[in-house]
Scaffold this motif. Structure first.
Motif, PDB file in Angstrom:
ATOM      1  N   TYR A  14       0.605  -0.997   0.096  1.00  0.00           N
ATOM      2  CA  TYR A  14      -0.572  -0.162  -0.104  1.00  0.00           C
ATOM      3  C   TYR A  14       1.211   0.846  -0.036  1.00  0.00           C
ATOM      4  O   TYR A  14       0.170   2.184  -0.841  1.00  0.00           O
ATOM      5  N   ARG A  18       0.625   3.589  -2.680  1.00  0.00           N
ATOM      6  CA  ARG A  18       0.830   5.564  -2.580  1.00  0.00           C
ATOM      7  C   ARG A  18       0.643   6.297  -3.332  1.00  0.00           C
ATOM      8  O   ARG A  18       0.880   7.488  -3.387  1.00  0.00           O
ATOM      9  N   GLN A  23      -5.625   7.261  -2.613  1.00  0.00           N
ATOM     10  CA  GLN A  23      -5.876   5.753  -1.276  1.00  0.00           C
ATOM     11  C   GLN A  23      -6.576   4.903  -1.580  1.00  0.00           C
ATOM     12  O   GLN A  23      -6.357   3.964  -1.342  1.00  0.00           O
ATOM     13  N   ARG A  24      -8.078   5.143  -1.957  1.00  0.00           N
ATOM     14  CA  ARG A  24      -9.199   4.565  -3.002  1.00  0.00           C
ATOM     15  C   ARG A  24      -8.335   3.497  -3.646  1.00  0.00           C
ATOM     16  O   ARG A  24      -8.389   2.252  -3.629  1.00  0.00           O
ATOM     17  N   ALA A  27      -5.574   0.667  -2.403  1.00  0.00           N
ATOM     18  CA  ALA A  27      -6.087   0.322  -0.757  1.00  0.00           C
ATOM     19  C   ALA A  27      -7.158  -0.776  -1.747  1.00  0.00           C
ATOM     20  O   ALA A  27      -6.560  -2.296  -0.781  1.00  0.00           O
ATOM     21  N   SER A  33      -9.524  -2.343   2.946  1.00  0.00           N
ATOM     22  CA  SER A  33     -10.872  -1.127   2.838  1.00  0.00           C
ATOM     23  C   SER A  33      -9.735   0.008   2.714  1.00  0.00           C
ATOM     24  O   SER A  33      -8.987  -0.046   3.027  1.00  0.00           O
ATOM     25  N   GLU A  34     -11.151   1.270   2.374  1.00  0.00           N
ATOM     26  CA  GLU A  34     -10.437   2.873   2.460  1.00  0.00           C
ATOM     27  C   GLU A  34     -10.324   3.309   3.720  1.00  0.00           C
ATOM     28  O   GLU A  34      -9.586   3.599   3.814  1.00  0.00           O
ATOM     29  N   ALA A  37      -7.086   2.285   4.947  1.00  0.00           N
ATOM     30  CA  ALA A  37      -5.494   2.840   4.599  1.00  0.00           C
ATOM     31  C   ALA A  37      -6.073   4.219   5.097  1.00  0.00           C
ATOM     32  O   ALA A  37      -4.986   4.083   5.281  1.00  0.00           O
ATOM     33  N   ARG A  38      -6.983   4.997   5.929  1.00  0.00           N
ATOM     34  CA  ARG A  38      -6.395   6.138   6.287  1.00  0.00           C
ATOM     35  C   ARG A  38      -6.010   5.854   8.150  1.00  0.00           C
ATOM     36  O   ARG A  38      -5.676   7.015   8.522  1.00  0.00           O
TER      37      ARG A  38
END
Length: 502
Positions: A14, A18, A23-24, A27, A33-34, A37-38
């Motif tokens: 990831y 990135r 981000q989406r 991920a 999932s997004e 990722a956050r």
């Protein structure tokens, strides 16, 4: 995905993606999932670095006794077992430890303590064998093979000689214990069969050879062994007591050898042999087949072996014994017969593993198979009836009460004849008939043939008699031809030979 933890590898993928994707997308490419990722971007540590330390889910049942009671005992002697500590707790505090419920916990705690704070363990260093460098000798018990001789179980050992590099081996059947005599005799046989001498000879501690010896005798055996190795130019070495792995090259071969012998006996279909020589021949043939697979490695090793000395060295134990008026001498509490002419003489007796040889000065006078004394104190006799038959002719009644009467019978058939005589005849007649059979066997040199005739007579319900059996032993008379023509060579024919030589 719900219920599936994110791995360090996914996080690394990831963070790399990135740099080039949103981000989406990054991920999705990493497989989570997004929202995850956050969370990763908020805390860039790897998942393995963010795992919380796992705490105890139940109270420690050993918290009150580990430091105060158990740890001092472990520090004093780390060899104490966990079950011993468990029993100690049950004795000192039966209310807190009424059963073995915490035994597994205690075992794990002791195991972990030893791994972190226990004594250092020994390390085995595997060795790379060098051609011609080392040979190893050992004795192994062969009782598990169940070999019988004539239906009688044979209690014996196998002497095993192995070259460390090529695994070439030599095996011998040993009837006695792990003595210096057995080692020296069979080691010499192995070296002369091999045709060379290795640089070093390794044995175990040879404690069996010294078990019944006092300090002076054990020191004498040590010096003789060192002199033996010096004669062949070998370095004598031993592994430390209790460290069998230091003799591992031969210890492992011991098991392989006995497995191979057991399988060969299964194929043979019987573990009974007619004579000891047949069993020894069986062992030699199997070892020869095993050695044929090692020819290539043996050729390499032979090039590195030292040459044999000019002659063999002493491989026996010498005992001085006097021949008594009873017609024999004692060696290691065993009575051996001797010709009556030697009564009063001192003999030098060479004691081997399987035989004894007696000498008057430098003249060999008698040989016997070696016998071993009994633990119950009963005297063992090894008697050759030929040594005393002349005396039995004059005093046949002495046979009945002789302490070594049973040893006089050279074959089982003679013993069966004595049993039949004793049951059917008065003692005087039984002795006379038995001595007559022994005299016939001695005078005619027909011990084996006479035994067959005795068995035949007993089988027909008759008592054998020397006079009648002698008639059956006499060969038929054959008339020699009287009219055989004989051609004489003319002397003039030799002149041609003389001319040829000139």
């Amino acid at each position: 995905m719900p219920g599936k933890p994110v791995t360090d590898q996914q996080v690394r993928v990831y963070m790399t993606d990135r740099l080039h994707y949103s981000q989406r997308v990054a991920a999705a490419r990493a497989g989570f999932s997004e929202r995850t990722a956050r969370r990763i971007e908020a805390d860039p540590r790897l998942p393995s670095q963010r795992k919380p330390a796992r705490g105890r889910t139940v109270p420690d049942p050993l918290a009150a006794v580990w430091d105060a009671v158990l740890l001092p005992i472990l520090k004093r002697d780390p060899a104490v077992q966990a079950v011993t500590l468990m029993r100690h707790l049950q004795l000192t505090d039966p209310e807190a430890f009424p059963d073995d419920r915490v035994r597994r916990t205690l075992e794990r705690r002791v195991r972990d303590w030893r791994a972190l704070h226990g004594p250092e363990c020994d390390v085995i260093f595997r060795q790379t064998p060098e051609p011609g460098r080392m040979a190893l000798s050992d004795f192994t018990d062969a009782g598990t093979l169940g070999v019988t001789i004539g239906g009688q179980l044979l209690a014996h050992r196998l002497y095993h000689f192995v070259l460390a590099y090529s695994s070439w081996e030599h095996v011998a059947v040993v009837l006695g214990g792990e003595s210096f005599t057995a080692l020296a005799e069979n080691l010499q046989n192995a070296l002369w069969t091999l045709g060379g001498v290795p640089h070093e000879h390794r044995t175990d501690s040879l404690s069996a050879a010294y078990r019944n010896l006092d300090a002076a005798a054990a020191d004498d055996v040590t010096k003789r062994y060192e002199a033996f190795c010096a004669h062949y130019g070998m370095l004598a070495s031993r592994n430390n007591p209790g460290e069998a792995h230091e003799n591992g090259s031969v210890e492992a071969h011991n098991n392989h050898l006995k497995v191979a012998l057991n399988q060969a006996l299964i194929l043979r279909g019987s573990r009974d042999f007619a004579t000891l020589a047949d069993w020894r021949r069986f062992v030699d043939e199997l070892v020869a087949r095993r050695n044929r697979r090692r020819d290539a490695a043996l050729r390499i090793e032979m090039a590195a072996l030292r040459p044999l000395p000019a002659r063999r060295t002493t491989d026996f134990t010498e005992v001085v014994a006097r021949v008594t008026k009873t017609g024999g001498f004692l060696v290691h509490s065993v009575f051996y017969s001797a010709p009556s002419q030697l009564i009063g003489q001192r003999l030098r007796v060479h004691v081997y593993d399987d035989r004894i040889e007696a000498f008057l000065g430098a003249t060999h006078v008698v040989t016997h198979p070696r016998r071993r004394g009994r633990d119950d104190g009963v005297r063992v006799h090894c008697v050759n009836y030929r040594h005393v038959i002349h005396a039995l002719r004059r005093k046949p009644q002495a046979l009945a009460g002789s302490v070594y009467r049973d040893g006089l019978f050279p074959r089982p058939e003679y013993a069966e004849a004595w049993a039949a005589f004793s049951a059917a005849l008065p003692r005087r007649d039984a002795c006379r008939r038995m001595v007559g059979l022994l005299c016939l066997a001695h005078d005619e040199g027909c011990e084996a043939e006479l035994a067959l005739l005795i068995a035949d007579s007993l089988g027909r319900g008759e008592l054998p008699e020397a006079r009648r059996l002698k008639e059956r032993l006499e060969p038929p008379q054959r008339a020699l031809p009287v009219d055989t023509p004989v051609a004489l060579t003319e002397l003039t024919s030799f002149d041609a030979l003389l001319e040829g030589c000139a």
